[in-house]
Design a protein around this motif. Structure first.
Motif, PDB file in Angstrom:
ATOM      1  N   LYS B  49     -12.234   0.635 -17.089  1.00  0.00           N
ATOM      2  CA  LYS B  49     -13.097   1.482 -16.256  1.00  0.00           C
ATOM      3  C   LYS B  49     -12.212   2.542 -15.605  1.00  0.00           C
ATOM      4  CE  LYS B  49     -16.834   0.921 -12.876  1.00  0.00           C
ATOM      5  NZ  LYS B  49     -16.575   1.898 -11.806  1.00  0.00           N
ATOM      6  N   PRO B  50     -12.149   3.696 -16.224  1.00  0.00           N
ATOM      7  CA  PRO B  50     -11.174   4.715 -15.833  1.00  0.00           C
ATOM      8  C   PRO B  50     -11.307   5.201 -14.391  1.00  0.00           C
ATOM      9  CG  PRO B  50     -12.062   5.214 -17.995  1.00  0.00           C
ATOM     10  CD  PRO B  50     -12.899   4.097 -17.427  1.00  0.00           C
ATOM     11  N   SER B  51     -12.411   4.950 -13.775  1.00  0.00           N
ATOM     12  CA  SER B  51     -12.559   5.459 -12.412  1.00  0.00           C
ATOM     13  C   SER B  51     -11.800   4.617 -11.383  1.00  0.00           C
ATOM     14  CB  SER B  51     -14.036   5.536 -12.031  1.00  0.00           C
ATOM     15  OG  SER B  51     -14.551   4.244 -11.807  1.00  0.00           O
ATOM     16  N   ILE B  52     -11.386   3.442 -11.779  1.00  0.00           N
ATOM     17  CA  ILE B  52     -10.712   2.558 -10.814  1.00  0.00           C
ATOM     18  C   ILE B  52      -9.372   3.136 -10.361  1.00  0.00           C
ATOM     19  CG2 ILE B  52      -9.477   0.357 -10.612  1.00  0.00           C
ATOM     20  CD1 ILE B  52     -11.697  -0.974 -12.059  1.00  0.00           C
ATOM     21  N   GLY B  53      -9.128   3.085  -9.076  1.00  0.00           N
ATOM     22  CA  GLY B  53      -7.878   3.618  -8.541  1.00  0.00           C
ATOM     23  C   GLY B  53      -6.875   2.522  -8.220  1.00  0.00           C
ATOM     24  N   LEU B  54      -5.627   2.925  -8.168  1.00  0.00           N
ATOM     25  CA  LEU B  54      -4.565   1.969  -7.851  1.00  0.00           C
ATOM     26  C   LEU B  54      -4.754   1.389  -6.453  1.00  0.00           C
ATOM     27  CD1 LEU B  54      -1.876   0.620  -8.552  1.00  0.00           C
ATOM     28  CD2 LEU B  54      -0.712   2.717  -7.890  1.00  0.00           C
ATOM     29  N   THR B  55      -5.196   2.237  -5.551  1.00  0.00           N
ATOM     30  CA  THR B  55      -5.422   1.767  -4.180  1.00  0.00           C
ATOM     31  C   THR B  55      -6.395   0.589  -4.160  1.00  0.00           C
ATOM     32  OG1 THR B  55      -5.218   4.075  -3.512  1.00  0.00           O
ATOM     33  CG2 THR B  55      -5.991   2.520  -1.856  1.00  0.00           C
ATOM     34  N   THR B  56      -7.427   0.688  -4.961  1.00  0.00           N
ATOM     35  CA  THR B  56      -8.412  -0.391  -4.992  1.00  0.00           C
ATOM     36  C   THR B  56      -7.800  -1.671  -5.540  1.00  0.00           C
ATOM     37  OG1 THR B  56     -10.218   1.166  -5.227  1.00  0.00           O
ATOM     38  CG2 THR B  56     -10.643  -1.087  -5.926  1.00  0.00           C
ATOM     39  N   VAL B  57      -6.946  -1.523  -6.519  1.00  0.00           N
ATOM     40  CA  VAL B  57      -6.275  -2.703  -7.051  1.00  0.00           C
ATOM     41  C   VAL B  57      -5.489  -3.382  -5.930  1.00  0.00           C
ATOM     42  CG1 VAL B  57      -4.487  -3.532  -8.614  1.00  0.00           C
ATOM     43  CG2 VAL B  57      -6.158  -1.849  -9.409  1.00  0.00           C
ATOM     44  N   TYR B  58      -4.730  -2.602  -5.190  1.00  0.00           N
ATOM     45  CA  TYR B  58      -3.958  -3.173  -4.083  1.00  0.00           C
ATOM     46  C   TYR B  58      -4.870  -3.818  -3.055  1.00  0.00           C
ATOM     47  CZ  TYR B  58       0.738  -1.553  -5.250  1.00  0.00           C
ATOM     48  OH  TYR B  58       1.968  -1.387  -5.825  1.00  0.00           O
ATOM     49  N   ARG B  59      -5.956  -3.118  -2.724  1.00  0.00           N
ATOM     50  CA  ARG B  59      -6.846  -3.678  -1.699  1.00  0.00           C
ATOM     51  C   ARG B  59      -7.528  -4.938  -2.181  1.00  0.00           C
ATOM     52  NH1 ARG B  59      -8.777   1.908   0.588  1.00  0.00           N
ATOM     53  NH2 ARG B  59      -9.632   2.003  -1.500  1.00  0.00           N
ATOM     54  N   THR B  60      -7.868  -4.961  -3.451  1.00  0.00           N
ATOM     55  CA  THR B  60      -8.504  -6.155  -3.994  1.00  0.00           C
ATOM     56  C   THR B  60      -7.535  -7.330  -3.973  1.00  0.00           C
ATOM     57  OG1 THR B  60      -9.915  -4.812  -5.402  1.00  0.00           O
ATOM     58  CG2 THR B  60      -9.635  -7.118  -6.020  1.00  0.00           C
ATOM     59  N   LEU B  61      -6.309  -7.065  -4.370  1.00  0.00           N
ATOM     60  CA  LEU B  61      -5.313  -8.136  -4.362  1.00  0.00           C
ATOM     61  C   LEU B  61      -5.104  -8.655  -2.946  1.00  0.00           C
ATOM     62  CD1 LEU B  61      -2.773  -6.633  -6.909  1.00  0.00           C
ATOM     63  CD2 LEU B  61      -4.173  -8.689  -7.230  1.00  0.00           C
ATOM     64  N   GLU B  62      -5.045  -7.731  -2.000  1.00  0.00           N
ATOM     65  CA  GLU B  62      -4.869  -8.122  -0.600  1.00  0.00           C
ATOM     66  C   GLU B  62      -5.994  -9.062  -0.152  1.00  0.00           C
ATOM     67  OE1 GLU B  62      -5.343  -4.862   2.020  1.00  0.00           O
ATOM     68  OE2 GLU B  62      -4.223  -5.775   3.679  1.00  0.00           O
ATOM     69  N   LEU B  63      -7.206  -8.676  -0.515  1.00  0.00           N
ATOM     70  CA  LEU B  63      -8.350  -9.519  -0.161  1.00  0.00           C
ATOM     71  C   LEU B  63      -8.262 -10.896  -0.812  1.00  0.00           C
ATOM     72  CD1 LEU B  63     -11.302  -9.859   0.968  1.00  0.00           C
ATOM     73  CD2 LEU B  63     -12.066  -9.038  -1.275  1.00  0.00           C
ATOM     74  N   LYS B  66      -5.771 -13.074   0.840  1.00  0.00           N
ATOM     75  CA  LYS B  66      -6.253 -13.584   2.127  1.00  0.00           C
ATOM     76  C   LYS B  66      -7.236 -14.737   1.927  1.00  0.00           C
ATOM     77  CE  LYS B  66      -8.256 -10.552   4.559  1.00  0.00           C
ATOM     78  NZ  LYS B  66      -8.325  -9.280   5.292  1.00  0.00           N
ATOM     79  N   LEU B  67      -8.000 -14.662   0.857  1.00  0.00           N
ATOM     80  CA  LEU B  67      -8.974 -15.715   0.578  1.00  0.00           C
ATOM     81  C   LEU B  67      -8.362 -16.907  -0.143  1.00  0.00           C
ATOM     82  CD1 LEU B  67     -12.035 -13.573  -0.532  1.00  0.00           C
ATOM     83  CD2 LEU B  67     -11.603 -14.624   1.696  1.00  0.00           C
ATOM     84  N   GLY B  68      -7.076 -16.801  -0.442  1.00  0.00           N
ATOM     85  CA  GLY B  68      -6.422 -17.925  -1.118  1.00  0.00           C
ATOM     86  C   GLY B  68      -6.743 -18.017  -2.591  1.00  0.00           C
TER      87      GLY B  68
END
Lengths: 150, 150
Positions: B49-63, B66-68
């Motif tokens: 999905k070419p629209s996905i940004g690197l920032t979102t990847v980082y934020r998703t990983l962070e989440l 946090k959720l374990g």
DNA sequence: ACTCAAATGACAATGATTTTCATTTTTAAT
DNA sequence: ATTAAAAATGAAAATCATTGTCATTTGAGT
């Protein structure tokens, strides 16, 4: 020269010179109570000898790591921390990390139980995965008393 | 919806939305054979999905951390690697790292021996340092067959 | 369909680490 | 002691992973 620290010979063998900046970095690591970052080391080194640059600290650490004198850790802080490796033949030590305050406790009261266990595991891994095991690291994560509240 | 992956509920409970970028990141992690960096994940996600940004990847990983659901590792490479946490109730696993080629093997054939040993150590640490141990990680370092030469 | 908080993406900013390169120091040989 | 060659250093610039900003889009519940 019998009372040189254990890493002295290793540095010499490698052909590297024991220069003043390197001595300073080693001394700072030796007397450190906690795991220092490169910048921590730089600040202390700079106090002792203001001409020392951060670059040299990084390069010295890189060298010491390659020689097995220093170990580098990263704990998700976005920066590395450094620690002098235990004297060869010593017992090694493990780490206890508080997940809240990020405090790290090194502990080295390794029991016989523990030593035997580790050598059994290493044996098993060697047979199963055909790995020659050279070292191991155990990290325990938890919450310290202060962070749990009194 | 009985066959949702184990982390589905945990995500929902937290109030977080299961969006398409998050599903993609989770799917990439699920099917990964090795520990991926954020950029690795971004490249794969971008293909899907070419629209996905690197920032979102980082934020998703962070989440997810946090959720374990995801665990973050750093191995001295200057960048972090991410891995889906084991299904709760599973055995956990340890890591075997080749110091030459940096290959990492996860192994999960934890013996009873090992489980008993770990609980003894955790007990001891709890008493001695007043730490509540939540987790542990064992890393073994060595040289794999290929890197030792045939 | 509508609303509003949550989530996203592009871009800029940060901060640790590395690279570059000219200069200085150390070593070993004279 | 002198000196030449190699190794080490320091300052500044470059790199690269990660985080912050902010305007826009999306999703869940109405």
């Amino acid at each position: 020269m019998k009372d040189q620290p254990w890493w002295y010979g290793r540095l010499k063998e490698s052909g590297a010179r024991l220069t003043e900046p390197r001595e300073i970095v080693l001394e700072i690591l030796r007397s450190a109570r906690e795991h220092l970052t490169a910048t921590d080391i730089y600040i202390q080194a700079h106090r002792m000898k203001p001409s020392i640059g951060l670059t040299t600290v990084y390069r010295t650490l890189e060298l010491l790591i390659k020689l097995g004198i220093v170990q580098k850790f990263e704990l998700g802080e976005g920066k590395a921390r450094f620690e002098l490796v235990d004297k060869p033949g010593g017992e090694g030590h493990h780490h206890l990390v508080c997940l809240k305050c990020r405090k790290i406790i090194d502990y080295s009261d390794i029991s016989n139980d523990e030593k035997e266990f580790l050598s059994r595991v290493e044996d098993r891994l060697k047979k199963k995965y055909d790995f020659k095991i050279l070292d191991h690291l155990m990290w325990f994560y938890g919450v310290c008393r202060e962070c749990r509240g009194s």
